[in-house]
Design an enzyme around this catalytic site. Structure first.
Site, short mmCIF file in Angstrom:
data_model
loop_
_atom_site.label_atom_id
_atom_site.label_comp_id
_atom_site.label_asym_id
_atom_site.label_seq_id
_atom_site.Cartn_x
_atom_site.Cartn_y
_atom_site.Cartn_z
N GLU A 79 3.03 12.07 6.79
CA GLU A 79 2.74 10.90 5.98
C GLU A 79 2.04 11.27 4.67
O GLU A 79 1.09 12.05 4.67
CB GLU A 79 1.87 9.93 6.80
CG GLU A 79 1.48 8.66 6.08
CD GLU A 79 2.67 7.87 5.55
OE1 GLU A 79 3.66 7.74 6.28
OE2 GLU A 79 2.61 7.41 4.40
N THR A 136 7.69 4.76 3.16
CA THR A 136 7.99 5.49 4.40
C THR A 136 9.40 5.17 4.91
O THR A 136 10.16 6.07 5.28
CB THR A 136 6.97 5.13 5.49
OG1 THR A 136 5.68 5.45 5.02
CG2 THR A 136 7.26 5.86 6.78
N HIS A 145 -2.74 8.56 5.68
CA HIS A 145 -2.25 7.41 4.92
C HIS A 145 -3.42 6.83 4.15
O HIS A 145 -4.53 6.76 4.68
CB HIS A 145 -1.66 6.37 5.88
CG HIS A 145 -0.87 5.29 5.20
ND1 HIS A 145 -1.45 4.38 4.34
CD2 HIS A 145 0.44 5.00 5.22
CE1 HIS A 145 -0.51 3.56 3.88
NE2 HIS A 145 0.65 3.92 4.39
N ASP A 160 6.75 12.55 3.18
CA ASP A 160 7.62 11.41 2.85
C ASP A 160 7.50 10.96 1.40
O ASP A 160 8.47 10.54 0.79
CB ASP A 160 7.45 10.24 3.83
CG ASP A 160 6.08 9.58 3.77
OD1 ASP A 160 5.12 10.22 3.29
OD2 ASP A 160 5.97 8.42 4.23
N HIS A 161 6.29 11.05 0.83
CA HIS A 161 6.10 10.62 -0.56
C HIS A 161 4.69 10.99 -1.00
O HIS A 161 3.92 11.53 -0.19
CB HIS A 161 6.34 9.12 -0.75
CG HIS A 161 5.59 8.27 0.25
ND1 HIS A 161 4.23 8.09 0.20
CD2 HIS A 161 6.01 7.61 1.36
CE1 HIS A 161 3.86 7.32 1.21
NE2 HIS A 161 4.91 7.03 1.94
#
Ligand code: MN
Length: 725
Positions: free
Chosen positions: A260, A304, A420, A481-482
């Protein structure tokens, strides 16, 4: 003293209307607390929830006020109140079974499952369900014994209209309050339970109806030529797999680990003299790891879920929201779990948040996932979760009891959540040997701590994989993911990563969109690949390593290891990165263009540069255009790839994953290929974790949560009703 005027009021038509409105609203609020798990946290959210049913109930029941004849008006109001109650009640029953709300699509499909549901509904009833009818019983009794009287006075049109207007005002007010607490709630929904939490069941149902009407309109306009154009485009851009890598890891288990918000710059970074991600650093340089140093995330608003969609379906996310939530319930997917089923794979997802988040429980079924282990499957002690769900160390540790029951080869995905934003951690989970930064920005300081924690969680998981033998028999794909930190934070971050805050520009912002991408496989010889690639390219790369031909499939990525591949990626906002250039936005040479190697902006373009850049711009926009066409018009429903069996989402039941796996193991007997069967016993004892939450709670690694065990009865009820079909 007060009783008389109230009693008098209740004996008027508006009094009766108000009585129904109040009883319904009270009923609604009680039901939300008793039955729904909406994650209502601060007092403000409670207040919004309490007021959410009023507007719509007022509008609906208030329709009865328009009828001139008093007796009909009373009956109409009672019926409308009852209809609204039925909607609430069916949602409660559905929620008890599926932890989700009734969508229009589910209601439309109810014929297919109604026989099965009919019987188990009785099993799902609770004593508190008396709430749903008690008001009707009391009010009817009061009417019969004459304590409530039907007001024979006529009311005209003005006052009912005033009630309707007030109702519409209340609905508007509710939506405004919802928007203040949760911006872009309706435009960018990522979870149905959020819409219910803020706007109530009625508004949710209307909203969902409008949304399915809208997507129905778009898909109705689909034509054959659209599909032909897409197929032609993809055939033209396909690159042949590398003979060196094709089938190199055939029949391996696949373990996808979704890191994440994890950015590439974290790798090899030291903070206060200590590496942030010591384990990943070591893994990236390992003898069997392909590491990619210029791998970019390509997510849009779906974040996500966009990453998941690209990795598994090989198509881009949509430009205006999350594909998972906007189209995921209705679209046809030809995704990795279903593709690999033809090669004998079983598939599963492990995730520590609720199953409805990003609409996953629907999308995974459409993708063909056999099992989805959501929040129900994990421990739920007070300190077991933080932020967006179960802590990562616990997710990996507690997953083994499920993983070991999967038939091999398997394709599984772990979605981590601890790293996160806002990157909060409990003090007890901090590593005393790792001291984070001391910048003015708390988000940055926190980020290194949660990234470090995730790195430790991975180390523990890999130690288990090695001990259980899975490391040799699995292909492990790890990706970020980013971004975790955003453009506004990079000025503060710059000195920590040896960059200058003064010269920081869009080139740097784009380079920060790089995320880790690692493939570990015992047959691979480890090294770092520097070609530009992105999330869209993972699926063909992976399938080719497994020896699966991707030609029959409509996928927009290109195998990163293919020798003839042109190395460029397009972001969802149109920005292009190629080996040579970084082209900001989708404006080609009219926008800002940098040289990728040194970050210098190109001000005067040579003819060759003009040609290169305009060709890249055309290719990039065509890629997004055809992907959007495919997804928005749901064109895969007209296309069946050779060798592919279309997914039947109705076959999956994620509430009985565990029972299904055990039943299958027993049925297969000595032919069972699970890790559990291979070892002849549970391997959970091999797992070692330093998570403080697991101290004195080692049983969590072996034992199945009560909520999962209790589902046994639900399953039995289900199987008996299925036999009756
Ligand atoms: Mn994410």
């Amino acid at each position: 003293m007060n009783k008389y005027p109230l009693h008098h009021f209740l004996n008027t038509r508006f009094g009766f209307f108000s009585l129904l409105l109040v009883t319904f609203s009270v009923k609604y609020v009680l039901v939300v607390y008793l039955d729904f798990n909406l994650g209502i946290s601060d007092p403000w959210q409670h207040i919004i929830m309490w007021t959410s049913p009023i507007g719509t109930a007022m509008l609906l029941i208030g329709l009865g006020l328009y009828l001139p004849k008093p007796i009909l008006s009373y009956i109409a109001m009672l019926i409308l109140d009852f209809v609204n109650t039925v909607l609430l009640f069916t949602n409660v029953i559905y929620y008890r079974q599926f932890s989700d709300f009734l969508t229009i699509k589910t209601m439309a499909n109810v014929g297919k499952v109604s026989q099965g549901l009919g019987k188990s509904t009785v099993a799902l009833l609770k004593p508190t369900d008396i709430i749903f009818v008690i008001d009707f019983i009391i009010i009817t009794l009061l009417l019969i014994i004459g304590k409530l009287k039907i007001d024979e006075a006529t009311v005209g049109l003005a006052r009912p209209t005033a009630v309707s207007s007030l109702a519409i005002f209340s609905i508007a007010l509710n939506l405004t309050l919802a928007e203040t607490s949760r911006p872009r709630l309706l435009r960018n929904t990522f979870d149905r339970s959020y819409v219910v939490k803020y706007t109530g069941i009625d508004t949710f149902t209307v909203y969902d109806a409008l949304k399915s009407l809208q997507s129905g309109q778009v898909t109705k306009n689909a034509s054959d030529s659209d599909l032909t154009n897409i197929i032609n485009y993809l055939n033209h851009n396909r690159v042949a797999a590398s003979p060196k890598y094709f089938g190199k890891e055939r029949n391996k288990n696949v373990i996808i680990i979704h890191l994440e918000s994890f950015q590439q710059f974290l790798l090899n970074l030291k903070v206060n003299g200590k590496p942030v991600t010591p384990f990943l650093n070591q893994l990236a340089q390992g003898n069997h790891t392909l590491a990619f140093s210029n791998f970019y995330h390509q997510v849009g608003l779906g974040r996500t879920s966009d990453a998941e969609n690209m990795l598994e379906s090989g198509t881009y996310g949509i430009p205006d929201g999350s594909l998972f939530t906007s189209l995921g319930s209705s679209n046809t997917f030809q995704a990795a779990p279903a593709i690999l089923r033809a090669s004998g794979y079983t598939s599963a997802v492990f995730h520590g948040n609720v199953g409805t988040f990003w609409n996953r429980n629907d999308v995974y079924k459409n993708m063909g996932y056999n099992y989805f282990f959501d929040q129900n499957y994990w421990s739920n002690g007070r300190h077991d979760s933080i932020g967006y769900g179960l802590k990562d160390k616990l997710l990996f540790a507690e997953s083994i009891k499920y993983l070991e029951q999967l038939q091999q080869p398997f394709y599984v995905k772990y979605i981590t959540v601890t790293n996160h934003i806002p990157f909060d951690m409990d003090n007890s989970d901090l590593d005393p040997n790792f001291k984070t930064t001391d910048t003015s920005d708390k988000t940055i300081n926190n980020y290194f701590q949660t990234a470090h924690y995730l790195d430790q969680a991975l180390r523990e998981f890999f130690a288990y994989l090695a001990k259980s033998g899975l490391l040799k028999t699995s292909l492990i794909v790890i990706y970020g993911d980013h971004y975790g930190l955003s453009n506004s934070e990079y000025q503060t971050l710059a000195p920590i990563i040896n960059e200058s805050a003064d010269t920081w520009n869009n080139y740097n912002n784009v380079q920060m969109q790089r995320v880790p991408f690692l493939i570990y496989g015992s047959q691979l010889s480890g090294h770092t690949e520097s070609q530009v690639g992105g999330e869209i390219d993972v699926l063909p790369t992976l399938l080719h390593l497994l020896g699966v031909d991707t030609k029959p499939y409509l996928q927009f990525g290109r195998d990163l290891l293919a020798p003839q591949r042109e190395h460029w990626v397009v972001f969802r906002n149109g920005t292009i990165v190629s080996q040579k250039y970084i082209i900001i936005g989708n404006k080609g040479i009219k926008g800002t263009v940098y040289k990728r190697d040194d970050g210098r902006q190109i001000l005067n373009f040579t003819p060759a540069e003009r040609r290169d850049i305009s060709q890249l711009a055309q290719k990039a926009s065509a890629a997004l255009k055809y992907s959007d066409l495919l997804n928005n018009k749901n064109l895969l429903r007209y296309y069946v790839p050779t060798g592919f069996t279309p997914v039947n989402p109705m076959q999956f039941d994620y509430l009985t994953n565990y029972q299904q796996m055990i039943a299958l193991r027993q049925k297969l007997g000595s032919a069972s290929t699970s890790i559990y069967s291979e070892h002849g016993a549970s391997t959970t004892g091999l797992y070692q974790s330093d998570a403080p939450e697991l101290v004195n709670r080692k049983d969590l690694l072996q034992n199945i949560p009560a909520a999962v065990r209790e589902n046994e009865s639900a399953k039995k009820a289900k199987s008996t009703t299925q036999q009756s079909h």
